[in-house]
Design an enzyme around this catalytic site. Sequence first.
Site, mmCIF file in Angstrom:
data_model
loop_
_atom_site.group_PDB
_atom_site.id
_atom_site.type_symbol
_atom_site.label_atom_id
_atom_site.label_comp_id
_atom_site.label_asym_id
_atom_site.label_seq_id
_atom_site.Cartn_x
_atom_site.Cartn_y
_atom_site.Cartn_z
ATOM 1 N N ASN A 13 4.981 132.356 13.341
ATOM 2 C CA ASN A 13 3.685 131.773 13.676
ATOM 3 C C ASN A 13 3.262 132.403 14.995
ATOM 4 O OD1 ASN A 13 1.482 130.223 14.305
ATOM 5 N ND2 ASN A 13 2.642 128.356 14.783
ATOM 6 N N LYS A 15 0.544 132.258 16.513
ATOM 7 C CA LYS A 15 -0.410 131.476 17.310
ATOM 8 C C LYS A 15 -1.549 132.401 17.782
ATOM 9 C CE LYS A 15 3.309 128.351 18.280
ATOM 10 N NZ LYS A 15 3.872 127.297 19.109
ATOM 11 N N HIS A 98 -0.283 122.147 11.877
ATOM 12 C CA HIS A 98 0.577 122.440 13.031
ATOM 13 C C HIS A 98 0.293 121.433 14.145
ATOM 14 C CE1 HIS A 98 2.301 124.441 16.490
ATOM 15 N NE2 HIS A 98 3.085 125.056 15.616
ATOM 16 N N GLU A 100 -0.081 121.751 17.198
ATOM 17 C CA GLU A 100 -1.120 122.151 18.168
ATOM 18 C C GLU A 100 -2.509 121.842 17.619
ATOM 19 O OE1 GLU A 100 0.360 126.121 18.748
ATOM 20 O OE2 GLU A 100 2.097 125.267 19.757
ATOM 21 N N GLU A 170 8.911 120.257 12.527
ATOM 22 C CA GLU A 170 8.795 120.768 13.891
ATOM 23 C C GLU A 170 8.686 119.603 14.876
ATOM 24 O OE1 GLU A 170 7.321 125.112 13.851
ATOM 25 O OE2 GLU A 170 5.596 123.804 14.048
ATOM 26 N N GLY A 176 7.959 125.473 21.833
ATOM 27 C CA GLY A 176 7.605 126.272 23.011
ATOM 28 C C GLY A 176 8.229 125.769 24.303
ATOM 29 N N SER A 216 11.463 126.286 19.085
ATOM 30 C CA SER A 216 12.377 127.086 19.905
ATOM 31 C C SER A 216 13.549 127.666 19.107
ATOM 32 C CB SER A 216 12.875 126.278 21.111
ATOM 33 O OG SER A 216 11.785 125.897 21.922
HETATM 34 P P1 PGA Z 1 8.273 128.015 19.122
HETATM 35 O O1 PGA Z 1 7.062 127.539 18.180
HETATM 36 O O2 PGA Z 1 9.248 128.745 18.241
HETATM 37 O O3 PGA Z 1 7.638 128.876 20.144
HETATM 38 O O4 PGA Z 1 8.879 126.753 19.690
HETATM 39 C C1 PGA Z 1 7.288 127.081 16.888
HETATM 40 C C2 PGA Z 1 5.989 126.676 16.239
HETATM 41 O O5 PGA Z 1 5.110 126.127 16.955
HETATM 42 O O6 PGA Z 1 5.783 126.883 15.041
#
Ligand code: PGA
Length: 255
Positions: A13, A15, A98, A100, A170, A176, A216
């Site tokens: 992903n 982003k 997601h 976000e 998630e 993140g 992460s």
């Molecule tokens: P990350 O993000 O691996 O940077 O924690 C995962 C995601 O948001 O899908």
Amino acid sequence: MNKQLRKAVIAGNWKMNNTRFETKALIEELIPKVKDADCGVVVCVPFTDLETAVNLTKGTNIKVGAQNCHFEAKGAFTGEISASMLTEMGVEYVVIGHSERRQYFGETDATVNKRVKAAVDAGLTVILCVGEMLVDRENGVTDELVAMQTKIALGGVSKEKLSQIIIAYEPVWAIGTGKTATADQANEVCAVIRATVEKLYDKVAADALTIQYGGSMNAGNAAELLSKPDVDGGLIGGASLKAPDFAAIVEAASK
Ligand code: PGA
């Protein structure tokens, strides 16, 4: 992973990262590194990079996904992209719900459900994201919350269409942040999701469902997370932006 029952899938992903130029460089670096993967490999890129990604990955084992789509087929929805606009350009996957989008763009369980239905009807495979916030985990409602998100998101999705769904667990506190759920924590919630799907459909459908962990996940912790029976892959943010790191996770899922 349980590869006898279901497919392992590693999805990046990206982003809001990478221009077209950067997309070309990253995908060209990635192609030879993941060509022998024994798992699905997907890159979910910004809308503006989709065409570049689709063209570069033609004839390779890398599939391309978007990071959202609207639930209406067309019309006065300024700034939005429909599911059929994606399929028409050769996009096969889409991330829906997601955290976000839920946190910053007003996405709710109800709008997630609408998007999921529109996407599967258009023929896309959906990577449906669910997961609790830290406060939910502290209050001991992770299982209930994730089961509820799953149930609402899948409302009206037929058993046949369930084969076009991947669920990504998630935990929001792990995205993140560098804080990963332990492999046992990840497996436990992935198992709750599978049990929820079994109740909604049946055991065969639940057993065949790919459930990813995301938050992460990186080259160092992927193997342990993927060693758990209900963790069938990963949705990778930060570590998907570097070809060697993403390829190392793909390799861990190929074992
Ligand atoms: P990350 O993000 O691996 O940077 O924690 C995962 C995601 O948001 O899908």
